[in-house]
Write a protein that holds these residues in place. Structure first.
Motif, PDB file in Angstrom:
ATOM      1  N   GLU A  60       0.863  -1.185   0.000  1.00 16.23           N
ATOM      2  CA  GLU A  60       0.000   0.000   0.000  1.00 16.23           C
ATOM      3  C   GLU A  60       0.892   1.224   0.000  1.00 16.23           C
ATOM      4  OE1 GLU A  60      -4.339  -0.548   2.067  1.00 16.23           O
ATOM      5  OE2 GLU A  60      -2.650  -0.338   3.429  1.00 16.23           O
ATOM      6  N   ALA A  61       0.517   2.240  -0.784  1.00 19.05           N
ATOM      7  CA  ALA A  61       1.317   3.465  -0.832  1.00 19.05           C
ATOM      8  C   ALA A  61       0.498   4.576  -1.459  1.00 19.05           C
ATOM      9  CB  ALA A  61       2.595   3.247  -1.643  1.00 19.05           C
ATOM     10  N   ALA A  62       0.528   5.741  -0.827  1.00 16.43           N
ATOM     11  CA  ALA A  62      -0.094   6.925  -1.415  1.00 16.43           C
ATOM     12  C   ALA A  62       0.836   7.485  -2.496  1.00 16.43           C
ATOM     13  CB  ALA A  62      -0.366   7.965  -0.335  1.00 16.43           C
ATOM     14  N   HIS A  63       0.386   8.533  -3.159  1.00 17.18           N
ATOM     15  CA  HIS A  63       1.139   9.063  -4.299  1.00 17.18           C
ATOM     16  C   HIS A  63       2.539   9.528  -3.914  1.00 17.18           C
ATOM     17  CE1 HIS A  63      -1.502   8.753  -7.697  1.00 17.18           C
ATOM     18  NE2 HIS A  63      -2.512   9.310  -7.047  1.00 17.18           N
ATOM     19  N   ARG A  64       2.745  10.060  -2.711  1.00 18.06           N
ATOM     20  CA  ARG A  64       4.041  10.609  -2.321  1.00 18.06           C
ATOM     21  C   ARG A  64       4.746   9.721  -1.294  1.00 18.06           C
ATOM     22  NH1 ARG A  64       5.388  15.695  -3.458  1.00 18.06           N
ATOM     23  NH2 ARG A  64       6.478  15.956  -1.480  1.00 18.06           N
ATOM     24  N   SER A  65       4.448   8.447  -1.309  1.00 20.25           N
ATOM     25  CA  SER A  65       5.016   7.528  -0.328  1.00 20.25           C
ATOM     26  C   SER A  65       6.490   7.248  -0.614  1.00 20.25           C
ATOM     27  CB  SER A  65       4.233   6.214  -0.351  1.00 20.25           C
ATOM     28  OG  SER A  65       4.882   5.234   0.429  1.00 20.25           O
ATOM     29  N   GLY A  66       7.267   7.099   0.469  1.00 21.69           N
ATOM     30  CA  GLY A  66       8.663   6.707   0.310  1.00 21.69           C
ATOM     31  C   GLY A  66       8.815   5.313  -0.274  1.00 21.69           C
ATOM     32  N   SER A  67       7.778   4.494  -0.159  1.00 20.18           N
ATOM     33  CA  SER A  67       7.826   3.150  -0.739  1.00 20.18           C
ATOM     34  C   SER A  67       7.935   3.206  -2.253  1.00 20.18           C
ATOM     35  CB  SER A  67       6.572   2.367  -0.344  1.00 20.18           C
ATOM     36  OG  SER A  67       6.442   2.307   1.049  1.00 20.18           O
ATOM     37  N   LEU A  68       7.348   4.231  -2.851  1.00 16.74           N
ATOM     38  CA  LEU A  68       7.454   4.387  -4.304  1.00 16.74           C
ATOM     39  C   LEU A  68       8.886   4.728  -4.692  1.00 16.74           C
ATOM     40  CD1 LEU A  68       4.182   6.365  -5.103  1.00 16.74           C
ATOM     41  CD2 LEU A  68       4.549   3.903  -4.969  1.00 16.74           C
ATOM     42  N   VAL A  69       9.600   5.438  -3.810  1.00 15.63           N
ATOM     43  CA  VAL A  69      11.020   5.730  -4.060  1.00 15.63           C
ATOM     44  C   VAL A  69      11.801   4.421  -4.127  1.00 15.63           C
ATOM     45  CG1 VAL A  69      13.081   6.862  -3.142  1.00 15.63           C
ATOM     46  CG2 VAL A  69      10.847   7.984  -2.944  1.00 15.63           C
ATOM     47  N   THR A  70      11.508   3.513  -3.202  1.00 15.74           N
ATOM     48  CA  THR A  70      12.177   2.216  -3.196  1.00 15.74           C
ATOM     49  C   THR A  70      11.892   1.462  -4.488  1.00 15.74           C
ATOM     50  OG1 THR A  70      11.863   2.129  -0.799  1.00 15.74           O
ATOM     51  CG2 THR A  70      12.516   0.092  -1.884  1.00 15.74           C
ATOM     52  N   ALA A  71      10.626   1.445  -4.906  1.00 13.72           N
ATOM     53  CA  ALA A  71      10.249   0.713  -6.113  1.00 13.72           C
ATOM     54  C   ALA A  71      10.902   1.310  -7.355  1.00 13.72           C
ATOM     55  CB  ALA A  71       8.728   0.711  -6.259  1.00 13.72           C
ATOM     56  N   ARG A  72      10.915   2.625  -7.438  1.00 11.73           N
ATOM     57  CA  ARG A  72      11.523   3.262  -8.621  1.00 11.73           C
ATOM     58  C   ARG A  72      13.025   3.050  -8.651  1.00 11.73           C
ATOM     59  NH1 ARG A  72       7.636   8.013  -7.166  1.00 11.73           N
ATOM     60  NH2 ARG A  72       5.834   7.514  -8.484  1.00 11.73           N
ATOM     61  N   ARG A  73      13.654   3.069  -7.471  1.00 14.51           N
ATOM     62  CA  ARG A  73      15.097   2.804  -7.441  1.00 14.51           C
ATOM     63  C   ARG A  73      15.369   1.355  -7.838  1.00 14.51           C
ATOM     64  NH1 ARG A  73      19.437   5.819  -5.410  1.00 14.51           N
ATOM     65  NH2 ARG A  73      21.207   5.040  -6.606  1.00 14.51           N
ATOM     66  N   ALA A  74      14.504   0.450  -7.398  1.00 10.79           N
ATOM     67  CA  ALA A  74      14.662  -0.951  -7.779  1.00 10.79           C
ATOM     68  C   ALA A  74      14.586  -1.096  -9.298  1.00 10.79           C
ATOM     69  CB  ALA A  74      13.584  -1.801  -7.099  1.00 10.79           C
ATOM     70  N   ARG A  75      13.626  -0.406  -9.910  1.00  6.57           N
ATOM     71  CA  ARG A  75      13.493  -0.487 -11.366  1.00  6.57           C
ATOM     72  C   ARG A  75      14.726   0.082 -12.060  1.00  6.57           C
ATOM     73  NH1 ARG A  75       8.515   1.812 -12.068  1.00  6.57           N
ATOM     74  NH2 ARG A  75       9.390   3.878 -12.381  1.00  6.57           N
ATOM     75  N   GLU A  76      15.260   1.200 -11.545  1.00  3.36           N
ATOM     76  CA  GLU A  76      16.470   1.786 -12.127  1.00  3.36           C
ATOM     77  C   GLU A  76      17.649   0.816 -12.057  1.00  3.36           C
ATOM     78  OE1 GLU A  76      17.062   5.282  -9.867  1.00  3.36           O
ATOM     79  OE2 GLU A  76      15.347   6.359 -10.709  1.00  3.36           O
ATOM     80  N   LEU A  77      17.672  -0.006 -11.013  1.00  7.74           N
ATOM     81  CA  LEU A  77      18.763  -0.966 -10.824  1.00  7.74           C
ATOM     82  C   LEU A  77      18.536  -2.269 -11.577  1.00  7.74           C
ATOM     83  CD1 LEU A  77      19.253  -0.414  -6.994  1.00  7.74           C
ATOM     84  CD2 LEU A  77      20.911   0.170  -8.777  1.00  7.74           C
ATOM     85  N   GLY A  78      17.436  -2.351 -12.318  1.00  8.11           N
ATOM     86  CA  GLY A  78      17.143  -3.564 -13.067  1.00  8.11           C
ATOM     87  C   GLY A  78      16.481  -4.652 -12.249  1.00  8.11           C
ATOM     88  N   ARG A  79      15.980  -4.285 -11.061  1.00  3.17           N
ATOM     89  CA  ARG A  79      15.259  -5.257 -10.247  1.00  3.17           C
ATOM     90  C   ARG A  79      13.781  -5.247 -10.626  1.00  3.17           C
ATOM     91  NH1 ARG A  79      20.203  -4.903  -9.294  1.00  3.17           N
ATOM     92  NH2 ARG A  79      21.117  -5.083  -7.197  1.00  3.17           N
TER      93      ARG A  79
END
Length: 389
Positions: free
Chosen positions: A238-257
């Motif tokens: 669960e995450a709202a639009h400005r959640s720090g969890s989205l930062v984790t997910a986007r960083r994971a995608r940038e790293l190829g995860r």
């Protein structure tokens, strides 16, 4: 302790997590060389070599370096059951090297397991602090399912989804690791002191900062890059639009995860951020088997999803075509059914009697009609069949 390890321990007091300028200096000069450039004995050399920051900031690094006492930090850590690992050591997870100059200088660990081994088969579960009961349930269920299948659940030990994920793993007797934005000997949040103790006893507590360090808002954000890099994939529950969890997910995608999301109600603001991810490159997951199918090895497939098998699903193609040719709510004669089915009357009459024996149709004089069927596809047998056969 080698000079390299001692220098890296000292640098955890000097550099903030994720500082790419410090990471570049470390790459160019090595840990021992960087400490020598910062310790004042080579101040003139340092002023010319350590570029990219102003004089005031460089002076701040020098003050921190002068106060650092790596041997004392190691002794303090050992007293509370902590240890230090860094690049080049046997327990260093090499996937963290994907962070480049933002790679941790080293990691402080509390707990017995081998971090490198655990990280090879790990998944991050992250989400909102102010989660809903639905989100907590999904996080606990996912964590339990993953650990029961031999996966390590990694999260940040915050309130809400993080805590639910850790508790789900612990309750199932599984493996979990918490990545903190403070020293691994600091209970933050305070209300999770018991949970962190359980994690340390059963798994691992991980942090970049030396003993006694307290969190700051920026350290929470930078902590997320470690969670993203350490694991095979990140699931946002669960995450709202400005959640720090989205930062984790986007960083994971940038790293190829892999990035994954658990859908929620369209009316819930706490699912809005997850749905935004799902509209992009994130994969939708609803249980542990689906997560493992994405992050696991070839052959670790989730079971096929399908509804209940209905009686009509078991009919062969030609018989099903005759059943579909019967109109709803009225009688039809043999010729009408044969025309709609595209078959001869001799074949159709045989199919109709087969359907009659199975309870799908009934005969009234020279006509045929459908029997009433239950919503689930089962045949209602309350009425008497007519037709004399």
């Amino acid at each position: 302790m080698t000079p390299e390890v001692l220098a890296r321990v000292a640098l955890t007091r000097v550099l903030e997590p994720g500082e790419e300028i410090g990471g570049r200096w470390l790459r160019e000069h090595g840990a021992v060389g960087l400490i020598r450039l910062l310790d004042g004995s080579e101040e003139e050399a340092g002023a010319g070599v350590l570029d990219g920051v102003g004089a005031d900031r460089l002076a701040g690094y020098r003050r921190r370096a002068a106060l650092a006492d790596p041997r004392r930090d190691l002794e303090t850590a050992a007293e509370v059951g902590c240890r230090f690992v860094c690049p080049g050591s046997a327990q260093w997870p090499t996937q963290l090297d994907d962070l480049g100059d933002a790679r941790p200088v080293g990691l402080w660990l509390r707990g017995r397991p081998d971090l490198r081994t655990w990280a090879l088969r790990s998944v991050a579960l992250v989400g909102a602090r102010a989660c809903t009961p639905y989100g907590a349930h999904m996080a606990q269920t996912l964590a339990a399912g993953l650990t029961e299948r031999g996966w390590v659940v990694v999260s940040g030990a915050a309130y809400g989804i993080d805590a639910a994920a850790h508790r789900g793993a612990i309750a199932s007797g599984g493996a979990t690791a918490a990545v903190l934005a403070c020293g691994v000997d600091v209970a933050y949040p305070r209300g999770h002191s018991g949970l962190l103790a359980r994690i340390a006893a059963q798994g691992l507590v991980i942090g970049e900062l030396p003993p006694g360090s307290h969190p700051t808002p920026s350290r929470f954000v930078l902590r997320n890059r470690v969670i993203a890099a350490l694991t095979r994939g990140t699931v946002v529950v669960e995450a709202a639009h400005r959640s720090g969890s989205l930062v984790t997910a986007r960083r994971a995608r940038e790293l190829g995860r892999l990035t994954m999301g658990v859908p929620g109600p369209a009316t819930s603001g706490l699912s809005a951020g997850v749905h935004e991810l799902l509209r992009g490159e994130a994969a939708l997951v609803t249980d542990a088997a689906e997560v493992i199918e994405l992050v696991g090895t070839i052959g670790e497939l989730a079971p096929a999803r399908r509804g209940p098998v209905l009686a009509r699903d078991l009919l062969d193609r030609d018989t099903a075509r005759v059943l579909e040719a019967l109109p709803a709510g009225r009688l039809a004669n043999l010729e009408e059914v044969a025309l709609a089915a595209g078959s001869g009357t001799d074949e159709v009459i045989g199919r109709l009697y087969e359907l009659h024996s199975l309870g799908f149709v009934e005969r009234l004089g020279d006509g045929w009609q459908l029997t009433r069927q239950s919503p689930g596809g089962g045949i209602q047998t309350g009425g008497a069949r007519r037709g004399g056969h």
